[in-house]
Enzyme design. Structure first.
Site, mmCIF file in Angstrom:
data_model
loop_
_atom_site.group_PDB
_atom_site.id
_atom_site.type_symbol
_atom_site.label_atom_id
_atom_site.label_comp_id
_atom_site.label_asym_id
_atom_site.label_seq_id
_atom_site.Cartn_x
_atom_site.Cartn_y
_atom_site.Cartn_z
ATOM 1 N N ARG A 1 -84.897 68.569 25.386
ATOM 2 C CA ARG A 1 -85.234 67.222 24.874
ATOM 3 C C ARG A 1 -84.002 66.384 24.535
ATOM 4 N NH1 ARG A 1 -89.358 70.115 22.281
ATOM 5 N NH2 ARG A 1 -91.255 69.908 23.493
ATOM 6 N N LYS B 1 -78.282 54.114 32.268
ATOM 7 C CA LYS B 1 -79.403 54.380 33.185
ATOM 8 C C LYS B 1 -79.155 55.709 33.876
ATOM 9 C CE LYS B 1 -81.032 49.835 34.579
ATOM 10 N NZ LYS B 1 -81.217 48.980 35.759
ATOM 11 N N GLU C 1 -69.174 45.427 44.798
ATOM 12 C CA GLU C 1 -69.729 45.312 43.437
ATOM 13 C C GLU C 1 -68.773 44.517 42.534
ATOM 14 O OE1 GLU C 1 -72.695 46.301 42.340
ATOM 15 O OE2 GLU C 1 -73.353 47.986 43.574
ATOM 16 N N LYS D 1 -69.699 44.459 32.262
ATOM 17 C CA LYS D 1 -70.943 45.236 32.210
ATOM 18 C C LYS D 1 -71.245 45.660 30.771
ATOM 19 C CE LYS D 1 -74.037 48.577 34.001
ATOM 20 N NZ LYS D 1 -74.458 49.505 35.024
ATOM 21 N N GLU E 1 -82.988 46.128 29.755
ATOM 22 C CA GLU E 1 -83.257 45.219 30.861
ATOM 23 C C GLU E 1 -84.494 44.355 30.637
ATOM 24 O OE1 GLU E 1 -81.880 45.919 35.223
ATOM 25 O OE2 GLU E 1 -83.909 46.667 35.047
ATOM 26 N N ARG F 1 -79.821 41.535 31.315
ATOM 27 C CA ARG F 1 -79.294 42.610 32.168
ATOM 28 C C ARG F 1 -79.677 42.412 33.645
ATOM 29 N NH1 ARG F 1 -78.750 49.023 30.599
ATOM 30 N NH2 ARG F 1 -77.947 49.679 32.606
ATOM 31 N N ASN G 1 -78.370 42.462 38.764
ATOM 32 C CA ASN G 1 -79.101 42.700 40.001
ATOM 33 C C ASN G 1 -78.755 41.687 41.097
ATOM 34 O OD1 ASN G 1 -80.841 44.714 40.791
ATOM 35 N ND2 ASN G 1 -82.613 43.337 40.760
ATOM 36 N N HIS H 1 -78.788 42.546 44.739
ATOM 37 C CA HIS H 1 -79.439 43.856 44.846
ATOM 38 C C HIS H 1 -80.882 43.773 45.340
ATOM 39 C CE1 HIS H 1 -75.878 45.263 42.896
ATOM 40 N NE2 HIS H 1 -76.305 46.508 42.875
ATOM 41 N N HIS I 1 -81.089 46.451 48.012
ATOM 42 C CA HIS I 1 -81.910 47.681 47.997
ATOM 43 C C HIS I 1 -82.791 47.749 49.236
ATOM 44 C CE1 HIS I 1 -81.467 48.047 43.368
ATOM 45 N NE2 HIS I 1 -80.605 48.822 43.992
ATOM 46 N N HIS J 1 -74.280 52.041 49.340
ATOM 47 C CA HIS J 1 -74.931 51.109 48.417
ATOM 48 C C HIS J 1 -74.193 49.760 48.343
ATOM 49 C CE1 HIS J 1 -76.986 49.582 44.894
ATOM 50 N NE2 HIS J 1 -75.809 49.419 44.307
HETATM 51 N N1 LIG Z 1 -77.040 54.448 36.781
HETATM 52 C C1 LIG Z 1 -76.618 53.265 37.207
HETATM 53 O O1 LIG Z 1 -76.558 52.297 36.450
HETATM 54 C C2 LIG Z 1 -76.187 53.145 38.625
HETATM 55 C C3 LIG Z 1 -75.458 52.015 39.036
HETATM 56 C C4 LIG Z 1 -75.000 51.960 40.346
HETATM 57 C C5 LIG Z 1 -75.273 52.992 41.226
HETATM 58 N N2 LIG Z 1 -76.014 54.062 40.800
HETATM 59 C C6 LIG Z 1 -76.297 55.174 41.709
HETATM 60 O O2 LIG Z 1 -75.076 55.744 42.104
HETATM 61 C C7 LIG Z 1 -75.214 56.330 43.392
HETATM 62 C C8 LIG Z 1 -74.038 55.919 44.248
HETATM 63 O O3 LIG Z 1 -72.873 56.323 43.592
HETATM 64 P P1 LIG Z 1 -71.409 56.221 44.218
HETATM 65 O O4 LIG Z 1 -71.282 54.978 44.975
HETATM 66 O O5 LIG Z 1 -70.485 56.505 43.102
HETATM 67 O O6 LIG Z 1 -71.375 57.354 45.307
HETATM 68 P P2 LIG Z 1 -71.722 58.915 45.345
HETATM 69 O O7 LIG Z 1 -71.913 59.506 44.020
HETATM 70 O O8 LIG Z 1 -72.806 59.028 46.353
HETATM 71 O O9 LIG Z 1 -70.367 59.490 45.963
HETATM 72 C C9 LIG Z 1 -69.967 59.105 47.246
HETATM 73 C C10 LIG Z 1 -69.245 60.247 47.955
HETATM 74 O O10 LIG Z 1 -67.916 60.329 47.456
HETATM 75 C C11 LIG Z 1 -67.620 61.675 47.058
HETATM 76 N N3 LIG Z 1 -66.660 61.554 45.962
HETATM 77 C C12 LIG Z 1 -66.902 61.155 44.693
HETATM 78 N N4 LIG Z 1 -65.736 61.062 44.022
HETATM 79 C C13 LIG Z 1 -64.764 61.434 44.868
HETATM 80 C C14 LIG Z 1 -63.354 61.523 44.769
HETATM 81 N N5 LIG Z 1 -62.711 61.173 43.643
HETATM 82 N N6 LIG Z 1 -62.671 61.955 45.840
HETATM 83 C C15 LIG Z 1 -63.296 62.268 46.997
HETATM 84 N N7 LIG Z 1 -64.619 62.178 47.173
HETATM 85 C C16 LIG Z 1 -65.340 61.760 46.111
HETATM 86 C C17 LIG Z 1 -68.944 62.270 46.697
HETATM 87 O O11 LIG Z 1 -68.907 63.664 46.815
HETATM 88 C C18 LIG Z 1 -69.868 61.620 47.734
HETATM 89 O O12 LIG Z 1 -69.794 62.316 48.954
HETATM 90 C C19 LIG Z 1 -76.553 55.887 43.930
HETATM 91 O O13 LIG Z 1 -77.458 56.956 43.833
HETATM 92 C C20 LIG Z 1 -76.965 54.772 42.984
HETATM 93 O O14 LIG Z 1 -78.366 54.676 42.837
HETATM 94 C C21 LIG Z 1 -76.452 54.156 39.525
HETATM 95 ZN ZN LIG Z 2 -75.147 48.248 42.689
#
Ligand SMILES: NC(=O)c1ccc[n+]([C@@H]2O[C@H](COP(=O)([O-])OP(=O)(O)OC[C@H]3O[C@@H](n4cnc5c(N)ncnc54)[C@H](O)[C@@H]3O)[C@@H](O)[C@H]2O)c1
Ligand SMILES: [Zn+2]
Length: 369
Positions: free
Chosen positions: A120, A142, A184, A226, A236, A240, A244, A247, A251, A264
């Site tokens: 929890r 999030k 971004e 942010k 949100e 917030r 988007n 986005h 998306h 993304h």
């Molecule tokens: N929670 C939120 O507010 C929020 C905001 C934006 C995106 N997201 C989510 O984040 C995800 C995308 O995240 P991302 O763009 O960071 O990509 P990711 O986590 O998919 O990573 C991209 C690739 O880079 C590799 N990688 C990561 N760090 C590395 C490093 N330092 N050196 C070498 N390789 C590395 C990973 O293994 C992966 O293969 C999506 O699922 C999206 O929905 C969440």
């Molecule tokens: Zn984004």
């Protein structure tokens, strides 16, 4: 070293940013009570690239053996959450433990949801290793995973206790992933930071070369923006939504490309271009400002093509977006660089027209940069 505070309903947490911050990880983690067990959650790829630095920085405060899981988007699901929770039980993790998520947005979202639900709720620290994670996903609380029916459909608002972001960890990040994060950054400039946008226009080449000075100016500006927004609207309910920008269609592009064609940020790049055309068409944006945004997107590099992705496929996807209400899409549109409106309803015929114009506009912007 800079510390930026994020307010939540449950108190505030610091985001520490600085080159070399990881070397001092032990000092930052020492804020947790003595003897508490700390488990690192990461992915095999991230750990190969960053593990040694993390272990050196954290010293004996964390378990030497991390819990690793696949960070492909296709593995961002409840099965992965279940598998991690079971490993935690077997490792004897109790309620006082701290989970340290080391990775990009996928690791952060999955580990965050594990932290929100394991016993929890246990404490969480983010150590983001992608540009997207440092400027976006590690801030704001999030967390969540995907269902076969759609992205991020199960999750929780669960703020971390601490975020430690070190640009040194980005050194091993593949170029395409890094560029994806820059789209971004363009978003942040458009929604609320004219100076940041100016800097992107002037210094894009240095930023793309990852020159330390250029990168170090960029990341904390995005974090501040942010942090300011989510501190005012954690859940949100209003403001917030400006995050988007780009986005809504972004998306839709991601889904239409089966999460393979676009990263993304690339999908968001197309989404920003579309939102810019919509701003122009609804007389919010004037032509020179719209051109500046389109040129900034073009200057990041070529976006993967949108050929074969039709408006008829994208429009229903925008209606199913988590953020749509009763199928009504609230668009976020710019009124000029640094200013946005949100919750705008638009006729679908206009959106369809803009989608058709996108490839030509992208070509023009590339030629004009
Ligand atoms: N929670 C939120 O507010 C929020 C905001 C934006 C995106 N997201 C989510 O984040 C995800 C995308 O995240 P991302 O763009 O960071 O990509 P990711 O986590 O998919 O990573 C991209 C690739 O880079 C590799 N990688 C990561 N760090 C590395 C490093 N330092 N050196 C070498 N390789 C590395 C990973 O293994 C992966 O293969 C999506 O699922 C999206 O929905 C969440
Ligand atoms: Zn984004």
């Amino acid at each position: 070293m800079q510390t930026i505070s994020v307010k939540t309903g449950a108190g505030s947490y610091p985001v520490v940013f600085g080159r070399g911050a990881i070397r001092r990880l032990r000092k930052f983690l020492a804020r947790f009570d003595d003897g508490v067990e700390m488990f690192v959650l990461s992915s095999p790829r991230v750990w190969r690239n960053c593990g040694r630095e993390i272990l050196r920085g954290a010293g004996t405060l964390v378990h030497r053996q991390p819990i690793l899981f696949d960070d492909a988007e296709s593995a961002k699901n409840l099965q992965t959450v279940g598998a991690i929770c079971r490993k935690l039980v077997r490792a004897g993790a109790d309620r006082r433990c701290v989970l340290v998520a080391v990775g990009g947005g996928v690791v952060g979202d999955v580990a965050g949801f594990v932290a929100a639900s394991y016993l929890r709720g246990v404490r969480l620290v983010h150590v983001p290793t992608t540009l997207v994670a440092q400027i976006d996903s590690s801030i704001g609380g999030k967390t969540g995973v995907d269902l076969p029916e759609g992205k991020n459909l199960v999750g929780a608002f669960y703020p971390p206790q601490l975020v430690v972001a070190d640009p040194n960890l980005l050194r091993s990040l593949p170029d395409r992933q890094y560029r994806s994060g820059i789209y971004e950054v363009v978003k942040y400039g458009v929604i609320g930071d004219v100076k940041l946008f100016d800097r992107l226009e002037r210094n894009m080449a240095a930023i793309l070369r990852r020159e330390p000075k250029a990168v170090e100016l960029l990341i904390p500006r995005c974090i501040r923006l942010k942090a300011g927004i989510v501190s005012k609207d954690e859940r949100e309910s209003g403001l917030r939504q400006v995050l988007n920008f780009g986005h809504t269609l972004g998306h839709a592009f991601e889904t239409a490309g089966n999460y393979r064609r676009y990263l993304h940020g690339e999908a968001v790049g197309w989404g920003i271009l579309a939102a810019t055309l919509l701003g122009l068409a609804t007389a919010r944006l004037d032509l020179p400002e719209a051109q500046r945004i389109a040129r900034a997107i073009a200057s990041v590099g070529g976006l993967p093509s949108i050929s074969g992705i039709r408006a008829a496929k994208l429009l229903p996807l925008t209606r199913h977006d988590k953020k749509a209400r009763a199928g009504r899409v609230g668009w976020v549109l710019s009124r000029g660089i640094g200013r946005v409106d949100w919750g705008i309803e638009l006729p679908e015929a206009l959106v369809a027209r803009v989608i058709c114009e996108l490839p030509d506009v992208a070509r023009l912007a590339r030629g004009a940069r």
